[in-house]
Every structure is written in C-alpha cells, then in structure tokens.
Design a protein around this motif. Structure first.
Motif, PDB file in Angstrom:
ATOM      1  N   LYS A   1      32.414  42.217  56.019  1.00 36.99           N
ATOM      2  CA  LYS A   1      32.381  41.484  54.751  1.00 36.99           C
ATOM      3  C   LYS A   1      32.699  42.409  53.577  1.00 36.99           C
ATOM      4  O   LYS A   1      33.257  41.959  52.559  1.00 36.99           O
ATOM      5  CB  LYS A   1      31.030  40.799  54.553  1.00 36.99           C
ATOM      6  CG  LYS A   1      29.835  41.751  54.525  1.00 36.99           C
ATOM      7  CD  LYS A   1      28.535  40.986  54.398  1.00 36.99           C
ATOM      8  CE  LYS A   1      27.325  41.919  54.398  1.00 36.99           C
ATOM      9  NZ  LYS A   1      26.041  41.164  54.312  1.00 36.99           N
ATOM     10  N   GLU A   2      32.361  43.699  53.698  1.00 35.53           N
ATOM     11  CA  GLU A   2      32.673  44.656  52.634  1.00 35.53           C
ATOM     12  C   GLU A   2      34.171  44.957  52.607  1.00 35.53           C
ATOM     13  O   GLU A   2      34.756  45.124  51.535  1.00 35.53           O
ATOM     14  CB  GLU A   2      31.853  45.929  52.826  1.00 35.53           C
ATOM     15  CG  GLU A   2      30.361  45.711  52.591  1.00 35.53           C
ATOM     16  CD  GLU A   2      29.515  46.905  52.981  1.00 35.53           C
ATOM     17  OE1 GLU A   2      28.458  47.109  52.352  1.00 35.53           O
ATOM     18  OE2 GLU A   2      29.904  47.638  53.922  1.00 35.53           O
ATOM     19  N   TRP A   3      34.769  45.007  53.791  1.00 29.82           N
ATOM     20  CA  TRP A   3      36.224  45.173  53.831  1.00 29.82           C
ATOM     21  C   TRP A   3      36.931  43.998  53.142  1.00 29.82           C
ATOM     22  O   TRP A   3      37.934  44.182  52.446  1.00 29.82           O
ATOM     23  CB  TRP A   3      36.701  45.279  55.288  1.00 29.82           C
ATOM     24  CG  TRP A   3      36.576  46.644  55.886  1.00 29.82           C
ATOM     25  CD1 TRP A   3      35.734  47.044  56.878  1.00 29.82           C
ATOM     26  CD2 TRP A   3      37.342  47.791  55.526  1.00 29.82           C
ATOM     27  NE1 TRP A   3      35.909  48.377  57.160  1.00 29.82           N
ATOM     28  CE2 TRP A   3      36.902  48.866  56.345  1.00 29.82           C
ATOM     29  CE3 TRP A   3      38.355  48.031  54.593  1.00 29.82           C
ATOM     30  CZ2 TRP A   3      37.434  50.145  56.259  1.00 29.82           C
ATOM     31  CZ3 TRP A   3      38.892  49.306  54.508  1.00 29.82           C
ATOM     32  CH2 TRP A   3      38.432  50.352  55.324  1.00 29.82           C
ATOM     33  N   SER A   4      36.398  42.807  53.324  1.00 29.01           N
ATOM     34  CA  SER A   4      37.001  41.627  52.692  1.00 29.01           C
ATOM     35  C   SER A   4      36.914  41.727  51.171  1.00 29.01           C
ATOM     36  O   SER A   4      37.875  41.430  50.453  1.00 29.01           O
ATOM     37  CB  SER A   4      36.299  40.356  53.176  1.00 29.01           C
ATOM     38  OG  SER A   4      36.469  40.190  54.561  1.00 29.01           O
ATOM     39  N   ARG A   5      35.733  42.143  50.682  1.00 33.61           N
ATOM     40  CA  ARG A   5      35.572  42.284  49.229  1.00 33.61           C
ATOM     41  C   ARG A   5      36.465  43.396  48.684  1.00 33.61           C
ATOM     42  O   ARG A   5      37.033  43.280  47.593  1.00 33.61           O
ATOM     43  CB  ARG A   5      34.109  42.557  48.875  1.00 33.61           C
ATOM     44  CG  ARG A   5      33.169  41.409  49.163  1.00 33.61           C
ATOM     45  CD  ARG A   5      31.949  41.434  48.256  1.00 33.61           C
ATOM     46  NE  ARG A   5      31.200  42.683  48.364  1.00 33.61           N
ATOM     47  CZ  ARG A   5      30.251  42.918  49.269  1.00 33.61           C
ATOM     48  NH1 ARG A   5      29.960  41.973  50.174  1.00 33.61           N
ATOM     49  NH2 ARG A   5      29.598  44.055  49.285  1.00 33.61           N
ATOM     50  N   LEU A   6      36.594  44.478  49.445  1.00 32.76           N
ATOM     51  CA  LEU A   6      37.462  45.580  49.015  1.00 32.76           C
ATOM     52  C   LEU A   6      38.919  45.133  48.935  1.00 32.76           C
ATOM     53  O   LEU A   6      39.639  45.492  47.997  1.00 32.76           O
ATOM     54  CB  LEU A   6      37.338  46.761  49.987  1.00 32.76           C
ATOM     55  CG  LEU A   6      36.084  47.630  49.856  1.00 32.76           C
ATOM     56  CD1 LEU A   6      36.021  48.636  50.998  1.00 32.76           C
ATOM     57  CD2 LEU A   6      36.081  48.359  48.510  1.00 32.76           C
ATOM     58  N   ALA A   7      39.349  44.338  49.894  1.00 30.06           N
ATOM     59  CA  ALA A   7      40.735  43.866  49.898  1.00 30.06           C
ATOM     60  C   ALA A   7      41.006  42.995  48.678  1.00 30.06           C
ATOM     61  O   ALA A   7      42.044  43.126  48.021  1.00 30.06           O
ATOM     62  CB  ALA A   7      41.019  43.089  51.179  1.00 30.06           C
ATOM     63  N   ALA A   8      40.062  42.100  48.365  1.00 29.78           N
ATOM     64  CA  ALA A   8      40.230  41.226  47.202  1.00 29.78           C
ATOM     65  C   ALA A   8      40.220  42.040  45.914  1.00 29.78           C
ATOM     66  O   ALA A   8      41.029  41.797  45.005  1.00 29.78           O
ATOM     67  CB  ALA A   8      39.124  40.173  47.177  1.00 29.78           C
ATOM     68  N   SER A   9      39.332  43.019  45.832  1.00 31.69           N
ATOM     69  CA  SER A   9      39.238  43.837  44.620  1.00 31.69           C
ATOM     70  C   SER A   9      40.452  44.748  44.469  1.00 31.69           C
ATOM     71  O   SER A   9      40.920  44.993  43.356  1.00 31.69           O
ATOM     72  CB  SER A   9      37.958  44.676  44.646  1.00 31.69           C
ATOM     73  OG  SER A   9      36.821  43.848  44.652  1.00 31.69           O
ATOM     74  N   ALA A  10      40.951  45.250  45.596  1.00 33.07           N
ATOM     75  CA  ALA A  10      42.151  46.082  45.540  1.00 33.07           C
ATOM     76  C   ALA A  10      43.326  45.291  44.988  1.00 33.07           C
ATOM     77  O   ALA A  10      44.155  45.808  44.222  1.00 33.07           O
ATOM     78  CB  ALA A  10      42.474  46.625  46.929  1.00 33.07           C
ATOM     79  N   ASP A  11      43.397  44.023  45.357  1.00 30.44           N
ATOM     80  CA  ASP A  11      44.459  43.155  44.854  1.00 30.44           C
ATOM     81  C   ASP A  11      44.323  42.946  43.353  1.00 30.44           C
ATOM     82  O   ASP A  11      45.311  42.979  42.609  1.00 30.44           O
ATOM     83  CB  ASP A  11      44.414  41.818  45.592  1.00 30.44           C
ATOM     84  CG  ASP A  11      45.604  40.947  45.260  1.00 30.44           C
ATOM     85  OD1 ASP A  11      46.742  41.411  45.439  1.00 30.44           O
ATOM     86  OD2 ASP A  11      45.397  39.804  44.818  1.00 30.44           O
ATOM     87  N   VAL A  12      43.077  42.756  42.889  1.00 33.64           N
ATOM     88  CA  VAL A  12      42.834  42.570  41.451  1.00 33.64           C
ATOM     89  C   VAL A  12      43.200  43.826  40.673  1.00 33.64           C
ATOM     90  O   VAL A  12      43.918  43.776  39.663  1.00 33.64           O
ATOM     91  CB  VAL A  12      41.359  42.199  41.195  1.00 33.64           C
ATOM     92  CG1 VAL A  12      41.051  42.224  39.700  1.00 33.64           C
ATOM     93  CG2 VAL A  12      41.053  40.823  41.765  1.00 33.64           C
ATOM     94  N   LEU A  13      42.718  44.982  41.128  1.00 31.93           N
ATOM     95  CA  LEU A  13      42.987  46.238  40.421  1.00 31.93           C
ATOM     96  C   LEU A  13      44.464  46.593  40.440  1.00 31.93           C
ATOM     97  O   LEU A  13      45.005  47.101  39.452  1.00 31.93           O
ATOM     98  CB  LEU A  13      42.170  47.372  41.041  1.00 31.93           C
ATOM     99  CG  LEU A  13      40.656  47.336  40.799  1.00 31.93           C
ATOM    100  CD1 LEU A  13      39.948  48.384  41.641  1.00 31.93           C
ATOM    101  CD2 LEU A  13      40.344  47.545  39.319  1.00 31.93           C
TER     102      LEU A  13
END
Length: 458
Positions: free
Chosen positions: A283-295
């Motif tokens: 679940k942390e990998w999923s949040r990181l992927a979404a945040s990486a896209d935002v940044l």
C-alpha cells in the motif's frame, strides 16, 4: 577583425538609422485621442520610452499622467491640448491643434491599437538591442575587459531588454505611478492571487508576511536538527502547487536523490526511515507511485552544484521560464568571486548579491542559514538576530528573517508538546513580527499548521 571594421559596424547603428515606425507611433496616439479608453490597452504594452520621436514620447507620457490622475474622466482633444501647451510640447495652440488633428486622421481604426502598440514595442526592442550591440562592439575594440566579463555584461543587458526594464537610468515618478496603479488594480481584482505573494501553505505565516513576495530575500535560519531543510522543501512544494510557477532548489549539502526522497515522504505520507531502508509495504508503494506522479508534474527544478556563485546561479535562472521562487540550502556553503580570509566579508558579499538577484529577477529568494553555537550556551535558547552565523550584512539585506525553534530539542522532560516547532518571524520589512506554531512530523519530514495536520494513513 580590424579596428576600422568594428568602427564601421558600430557607426552603422547611428541614431538616424535606428529602427522605428512613425506611422505606428502616430496611430497609437491618434487611437487614444479618438477613444481614450484604449489607453488602458496601450499601458499594458508601452512605456513612454518606447516612442522614437521625442514629441510622441512626451505626448504619451502626458496622456498617461492624465489617465492615472484626476483628469481621467475629462480626457479629450481640448484638455490634452491645454496640458500639452502648458508643458511646452507644442510651441503654439495652432501648431498643437493641427498636429493632434493630423494624428486622428492617420488612424485607420482605434480598435487596432494593440497591433499599433506591438509595432512600436518591437521597434523599441530592436533599438535597445542595437544600442547594446554598439556598446559591446566598442568594448571589444577597446580590449579593456576579458571576454568572460563582456559575455556576462551582454547576457545581463539582453536579459534586461527581455524583461522590459529601462536600461538608461532614472525613471520619472509619473511613469512609475502608472505601474503602481496597475499593480493596485491587479491585486484588487478577481485574479489577485496571481499578483500577491505566493501562498506558503501556512495561513498564519502568510497573514504576517503576505506570502513569498517578489523581490524579497527571505532568510530561514536554525540550529542543525530543527528541520529548516524540510520546511524549505514544504514551502517550495506548496508554492509550486498553488501558483503553478517554477521553483528552483539549489541544495549545496544534500544530493538531489535525498531531496526527492524527502519530498516523496512528505507527499505520500510514507515513513522516511522506510524510504532509506527500502522496507515498504504494497500500500505504501501505491501511495509513492501516486505521489511521484504528482511531484513529477510540478515545475520544480533541482541542482546539487557545490561552491556555486550568485552570478552563476543568476545566469542559470535567467533561462528558466515562469520562475516563481528560488530556494538555496544553504548560505555558508556558497562561494563568492572575492577571495578573502574574512568569511564575514564573503558572506556579506553573497547576501548583497542575492538581494540584488531577487530584485532583478522579481522573485522571492528563500535562503537557508546556520546559527552560531552561542545559542547553546544561553539559558533561553530562542534564536535572536545576533545569532546569525557570520552575520555581517545578513540582517541588513534580508526582507524577512525567520527562525525555527523546538523546545523539545533542548528540554525533553519539560517541553509541553514535542511536535510543536515555533517559526519566529524576527524581521519583517512589510509589517509585524510574530511567532507561528507549526506541527513537526519527523516521520514524514513535514511541517503543517496545528489545525490542518493530517492523521497518517492506515
């Protein structure tokens, strides 16, 4: 190239052959005489010095002054003629009437004033470039300066032209008054957020400083471990997110990967320790992927160049489009052209240059700084202006100085709340000084407002 060739090239830019369009200048003035409301369009494009003909320049300046003064509602050919005669723009009333009437007759359509203005502005820009080229040819022929100095000078002068800045010296207050009125109108209008200081994401701080204001040098100082780099990254991300403008971050201490890792931790709310060790849950990998896209979608640029000078930094920043803010971490790791064993003089030179850079580029510069160890020897360890390390002119040059202080860092047994960090606005050229409480979440390297702090995701 022979010296006579330089002279021939330089003389080809004589005042008589400088680019200009008499017809376009006449059409601008004639349009304003026909429809005074069109002056608002012209003011957004032209300054008086854009006009080639002296009489046109003074007539436009007169119209500009009337438009921003008490005579705005009375502008017509009669009142303009009367004011022009008083200022000596025309030698006689008969001459003035004939000339103003001729201006009106030359206008194909007042509705096309924007096109006429752009022609005048384009010719003015070409004249400015010709002047710079003429001066550079003279300096090259004289051989008084090294090529690197001439290159810096050429880049600076061309940048000034691109920014529409007057490179000839003093500007009459009446010209500045027009810009001031326009700015007041902008910050009072529906799009005011585009013109006021960029929002930091901390409403309490913005209410004191007005946000990150253009041309401001903002100092953020603290002892090691107080989180100044984390707060700077939080501010940079918030400004980029809210303004849509480009933020440049110069990290002279940490690598770009370390910076991005911190930003990911803050954005995704993933424990920074897990990012360092790699022990991540799905679940942390999923949040990181979404945040990486935002940044990745933000206009944020990073540099880890060490020993960079202000002039080198400025040369890079001039090429950045839509620049909205610069972050430098941190002052004591910067270099200066002057070589001296007196570090205070070197730091003073750097801060003066950074203030000038902020003003020239019309952006806020957030500069991180260390504090002296003397803080540790006091009973009250709250930072003071005198604690700025190698202070010199730091206090003088800065528009805003902020300190970070966490009581838990020094008084682990007595501190009421270990997560509360005080952001002390110790100097504020725009208003009051005050202290703002922020919640420090070390797990996510994040600061937040007390009432806006989020619970970590489960």
């Amino acid at each position: 190239m022979a010296e006579q060739d330089f002279t021939s090239l330089r003389d080809s830019f004589s005042d008589q052959t400088m680019p200009h369009s008499i017809e376009a200048e006449q059409s601008v003035l004639g349009s304003i005489l026909l429809a005074p409301d069109t002056l608002s369009t012209a003011l957004g494009i032209l300054q008086p010095d854009a006009f080639y003909v002296d009489q046109h320049r003074e007539l436009y300046r007169l119209m500009q002054t009337m438009y921003t003064g008490t005579q705005a509602e009375q502008m017509d050919m009669v009142t303009i003629l009367n004011e022009a005669l008083q200022q000596g723009i025309f030698e006689s009333s008969a001459e003035g009437r004939r000339y103003l009437a001729a201006l009106v007759d030359t206008v194909p359509s007042a509705e096309n004033i924007e096109s006429y203005c752009k022609i005048v502005a384009d010719k003015a820009c070409a004249r400015s470039l010709a002047t710079v080229a003429r001066d550079l040819l003279k300096e090259v022929a004289e051989g008084s300066y090294p090529a690197s100095t001439l290159l810096d000078s050429a880049e600076q002068r061309i940048y000034d032209i691109r920014q529409g800045k007057d490179v000839h010296g003093l500007i009459p207050i009446r010209d500045v008054m027009v810009k001031t009125y326009k700015h007041l109108g902008d910050i009072s209008g529906p799009d005011r957020d585009k013109f006021v200081g960029a929002k930091t994401g901390f409403p309490e701080l913005d209410s004191i400083t007005g946000g990150m204001n253009n041309s401001d040098l903002v100092i953020l100082a603290a002892r090691p471990g107080m989180g100044k780099t984390s707060l700077a990254l939080n501010l940079a991300t918030n400004v980029s997110r809210r303004s849509g403008r480009t933020v440049a971050i110069y990290s002279l201490e940490m690598s770009m990967e370390q910076l991005v890792s911190r930003m990911l931790s803050t954005e995704a709310l993933v424990d920074s320790h897990k990012l360092r060790t790699g022990h991540l849950e799905p679940k942390e990998w999923s949040r990181l992927a979404a945040s990486a896209d935002v940044l990745s979608g933000m206009n944020i640029y990073l540099s880890e160049a060490t020993g960079i000078t202000v002039s080198q930094m400025k040369a890079q920043l001039r090429r950045v489009k839509n620049l909205g803010m610069v972050v430098i971490d941190y002052l004591q790791l910067m270099d200066a052209p002057m070589k001296s064993d007196n570090r205070v003089l070197v730091i003073s030179e750097i801060t003066r240059s950074l203030k000038l850079m902020a003003k020239e580029l019309d952006i806020p510069v957030l500069l991180l700084s260390q504090l002296n160890r003397g803080v540790e020897s006091r009973t009250d360890k709250h930072p003071m202006l005198s604690d700025l390390r190698e202070s010199g002119s730091i206090e003088q040059d800065a528009d805003i100085i902020m300190f970070l202080y966490n009581d838990y860092y020094y008084n682990r047994e007595k501190a009421l709340n270990p997560n509360i960090t005080e952001c002390v606005v110790a100097k504020n050229r725009h208003g009051e000084t005050a202290t703002v409480n922020m919640v420090w979440d070390a797990q996510f390297t994040r600061f937040s407002s007390p009432e806006r702090s989020e619970a970590p995701p489960q």
